[in-house]
Enzyme design. Structure first.
Site, short mmCIF file in Angstrom:
data_model
loop_
_atom_site.label_atom_id
_atom_site.label_comp_id
_atom_site.label_asym_id
_atom_site.label_seq_id
_atom_site.Cartn_x
_atom_site.Cartn_y
_atom_site.Cartn_z
N LYS A 11 0.76 -1.23 0.03
CA LYS A 11 -0.03 -0.12 -0.08
C LYS A 11 0.93 1.37 0.00
O LYS A 11 0.66 2.36 -0.66
CB LYS A 11 -0.83 -0.17 1.32
CG LYS A 11 -1.34 1.34 1.42
CD LYS A 11 -2.37 1.30 2.71
CE LYS A 11 -1.78 1.49 4.05
NZ LYS A 11 -1.37 3.03 4.28
N ASN A 12 1.96 1.35 0.94
CA ASN A 12 2.53 2.63 0.98
C ASN A 12 3.47 2.69 0.05
O ASN A 12 4.20 3.85 -0.16
CB ASN A 12 3.47 2.53 2.45
CG ASN A 12 2.46 2.71 3.59
OD1 ASN A 12 1.18 3.05 3.17
ND2 ASN A 12 2.50 2.51 4.72
N CYS A 21 -4.06 12.66 12.53
CA CYS A 21 -4.94 11.56 12.18
C CYS A 21 -5.30 10.92 13.62
O CYS A 21 -5.07 11.69 14.94
CB CYS A 21 -4.06 10.74 11.43
SG CYS A 21 -2.68 9.64 12.70
N ARG A 50 0.54 14.85 12.83
CA ARG A 50 1.31 14.04 11.68
C ARG A 50 1.86 15.59 10.90
O ARG A 50 1.31 15.77 9.89
CB ARG A 50 0.64 13.33 10.78
CG ARG A 50 -0.26 12.03 11.52
CD ARG A 50 0.59 10.92 11.56
NE ARG A 50 1.06 10.30 10.41
CZ ARG A 50 0.60 9.42 9.71
NH1 ARG A 50 -0.63 9.06 9.91
NH2 ARG A 50 1.09 9.06 8.65
N ASP A 66 4.42 0.69 12.11
CA ASP A 66 3.06 0.14 11.59
C ASP A 66 2.79 -1.25 12.09
O ASP A 66 1.62 -1.85 11.67
CB ASP A 66 3.13 0.10 9.85
CG ASP A 66 3.22 1.58 9.46
OD1 ASP A 66 2.96 2.54 10.15
OD2 ASP A 66 3.34 1.86 8.15
N ARG A 83 -8.89 0.07 4.36
CA ARG A 83 -7.73 1.12 3.95
C ARG A 83 -6.51 0.30 3.99
O ARG A 83 -5.82 0.69 2.79
CB ARG A 83 -7.52 2.18 4.93
CG ARG A 83 -8.80 2.99 5.26
CD ARG A 83 -8.59 4.26 6.09
NE ARG A 83 -7.19 4.95 5.49
CZ ARG A 83 -6.98 6.24 5.94
NH1 ARG A 83 -7.75 6.78 6.86
NH2 ARG A 83 -6.11 6.85 5.34
N1 EPU Z 1 7.70 14.17 10.56
C1 EPU Z 1 8.03 15.26 11.09
N2 EPU Z 1 7.71 16.39 10.02
C2 EPU Z 1 7.71 16.14 8.74
C3 EPU Z 1 7.31 14.64 8.54
C4 EPU Z 1 7.43 13.59 9.56
O1 EPU Z 1 8.14 15.65 12.18
O2 EPU Z 1 7.39 17.12 7.87
C5 EPU Z 1 7.83 13.03 11.64
C6 EPU Z 1 6.56 12.11 12.04
O3 EPU Z 1 5.82 12.84 13.02
C7 EPU Z 1 7.06 11.12 12.50
C8 EPU Z 1 8.26 10.68 11.58
O4 EPU Z 1 8.61 12.03 11.15
O5 EPU Z 1 7.38 10.91 13.79
C9 EPU Z 1 8.32 9.64 10.21
O6 EPU Z 1 7.23 10.23 9.65
P1 EPU Z 1 7.31 10.00 8.06
O7 EPU Z 1 7.12 11.42 7.31
O8 EPU Z 1 8.26 9.08 7.82
O9 EPU Z 1 5.67 9.27 8.03
P2 EPU Z 1 4.60 9.48 6.71
O10 EPU Z 1 5.61 9.26 5.45
O11 EPU Z 1 3.78 10.36 6.89
C10 EPU Z 1 4.48 6.61 6.25
C11 EPU Z 1 3.51 5.76 6.25
C12 EPU Z 1 2.86 5.51 7.54
C13 EPU Z 1 4.21 5.25 8.43
C14 EPU Z 1 5.24 6.10 8.47
C15 EPU Z 1 6.35 5.87 9.27
C16 EPU Z 1 2.38 6.00 3.86
C17 EPU Z 1 1.24 6.25 3.43
N3 EPU Z 1 2.35 6.11 5.46
O12 EPU Z 1 3.95 7.85 6.74
O13 EPU Z 1 2.02 4.48 7.34
O14 EPU Z 1 3.53 4.88 9.83
O15 EPU Z 1 5.60 6.43 6.95
O16 EPU Z 1 6.95 4.63 8.76
O17 EPU Z 1 3.49 5.69 3.50
C18 EPU Z 1 0.35 2.86 7.98
O18 EPU Z 1 0.33 2.40 6.79
O19 EPU Z 1 -0.46 2.54 8.90
C19 EPU Z 1 0.84 4.31 8.25
C20 EPU Z 1 0.57 5.10 8.93
#
Ligand code: EPU
Length: 426
Positions: free
Chosen positions: A24-25, A119, A124, A308, A399
């Site tokens: 998915k991701n 969320c 986030r 995750d 989802r």
């Molecule tokens: N973060 C910041 N600032 C930013 C971006 C991220 O502080 O601008 C922090 C977040 O709060 C978190 C960390 O950095 O503590 C990592 O966040 P990341 O940006 O890597 O997460 P994401 O890209 O928003 C994806 C997955 C999530 C998964 C996270 C971490 C997708 C669609 N989502 O989210 O997946 O938990 O990486 O591996 O790819 C799920 O599938 O259940 C899910 C939530």
């Protein structure tokens, strides 16, 4: 369509083989990346999930036409960008859709994307996405709940991420692919989903080096071609099934996996006493030999233990006698499963992002999923105990897991989720 709760009768081991879906991701950003090409692109291995439908709705608004030409094969075509905005109604359904910002900006020169908001388990932030685009030469202003981004020329320069972010790295890459600039991203994510995005983009003509390292160099190209690409297997779904096998003390074979993507999960289960046998693209998980041991787990960015899989691991450890400690500093508030597991008799004490789990037997209860991975944790918990666990909030499972109930029934799980057509007024 209305979804009735999921009814789970557990308490007995499962067995057999299950095929893991494609990621998915990884699929979501690759679907978004097709916005960068005028040509038709075929993606194989796209899971049929409500999150995929959500991104396709947004892409339709932007000018993409799509067709499912096989069960998991999707054709996408964006000859022109028709709209450069991503409104709140679409972005708020799935915060991952925020990465359209980089893609629309690259293809159309300007983009207006709603701020995604938090969320179910807390904030986030997207500050790193915005800082990256600004540092590389785009103008990004906040206006009325939106980010308004513009560029006058190609993105150029170096940005050092302040932390490892998967989505932030995706957004910066997408913004930099087209043009004649050179962008260097330092402290970039080495997550498998970032590597897959880069491999897809390079397969249709992008020039990106450093996939899987913390330094990614993107040399702009005038345009991307069409092509076909297969998305990687879903390591989070595989991790979920590994937790399920251990929690139900079962012996299960997982097909369509990348064992090298699951090292941290495998190591933790082995530490607990679960036997794991890897062979090509399959993993055999055998938790039928003897008692399992409690462990301590801390989540990290890839290749560490994935956040995750944290709720599912917590559900497993709630069934293992002794004291385990689970910490999730990646998402400190990702704890919506805890109160529901309490309803099933789990002994979990929370302090900050630390769960101290005294494992024992769980019992069936009505529970409610508040998000995707919490839903998976509750499903696992339900399958460990006798009696009927009724799980509400099933839409979250849909989802992220394709036809989960049906596939788990193939392992002998007693789980039923019926769909009711929504009553029409007339
Ligand atoms: N973060 C910041 N600032 C930013 C971006 C991220 O502080 O601008 C922090 C977040 O709060 C978190 C960390 O950095 O503590 C990592 O966040 P990341 O940006 O890597 O997460 P994401 O890209 O928003 C994806 C997955 C999530 C998964 C996270 C971490 C997708 C669609 N989502 O989210 O997946 O938990 O990486 O591996 O790819 C799920 O599938 O259940 C899910 C939530």
């Amino acid at each position: 369509m209305l979804l009735t709760p999921l009814h789970v009768q557990g308490g007995r081991p499962l067995s057999g083989e299950i095929t893991v879906q494609h990621s998915k991701n990884a699929a979501l950003p690759i679907i978004v990346a097709t916005l960068l090409s005028r040509e038709k692109i075929t993606l194989h291995g796209v899971p049929r999930l409500s999150d995929v439908d959500t991104i396709l709705d947004l892409m339709h608004h932007l000018g993409t036409s799509h067709a499912w030409v096989g069960e998991n094969t999707l054709e996408l075509h964006t000859p022109e960008i028709l709209n450069t905005d991503a409104p709140y109604a679409l972005v708020s359904k799935m915060r991952a859709s925020f990465i359209v910002l980089g893609a629309i900006l690259a293809r159309a020169g300007q983009a207006t994307v709603s701020m995604p908001g938090g969320c179910a388990w807390g904030p986030r932030p997207v500050d790193q996405h915005v800082k990256a685009l600004r540092a590389l030469g785009a103008e990004v202003v906040e206006d009325g709940g939106n980010f308004d981004a513009r560029r006058t020329g190609s993105l150029n320069g170096t940005f050092v991420f302040e932390l490892l972010t998967v989505g932030g790295t995706h957004n910066a890459i997408l913004a930099a692919v087209l043009g004649d600039g050179v962008v260097t991203l330092e402290n970039a994510s080495i997550d498998t989903d970032v590597v897959d995005l880069i491999e897809f983009l390079n397969s249709v003509g992008a020039d990106i080096q450093g996939a899987g390292t913390n330094t990614i160099v993107i040399r702009g190209v005038p345009e991307l071609r069409g092509g076909a690409y297969t998305v990687i297997p879903d390591r989070i779904e595989a991790g979920t099934f590994m937790m399920l096998a251990a929690a139900t003390r079962s012996r299960i074979t997982l097909n369509n996996v990348r064992p090298d993507h699951l090292r941290a999960v495998t190591a933790k289960l082995q530490e607990m006493g679960v036997d794991i046998l890897e062979s090509g693209s399959t993993i055999l998980v055998d938790a039928t030999r003897g008692e399992l041991k409690p462990v301590n787990v801390t989540t990290q960015s890839y290749p560490g233990f994935p956040t995750d899989v944290q709720p599912q691991m917590s559900a497993l450890l709630a069934t293992v006698p002794g004291t385990s400690v689970v910490q999730d500093p990646v998402y400190p508030d990702r704890l919506t499963h805890v109160a529901e597991l309490h309803r099933m008799g789990a002994n979990i004490t929370v302090s900050g992002y630390t769960q101290v789990i005294q494992g024992g037997r769980l019992h069936a209860a009505p529970v409610k999923a508040a998000d995707l991975r919490a839903g998976a944790a509750l499903f696992i918990a339900g399958l460990t105990c006798e009696g009927e666990t009724v799980i509400d909030g099933v839409q979250y499972l849909n989802r992220g897991y394709e036809k989960l109930t049906e596939r788990l029934r193939g392992l002998g799980a007693d789980a039923r989720q019926t769909e009711l057509a929504m009553a029409m007024d007339d």
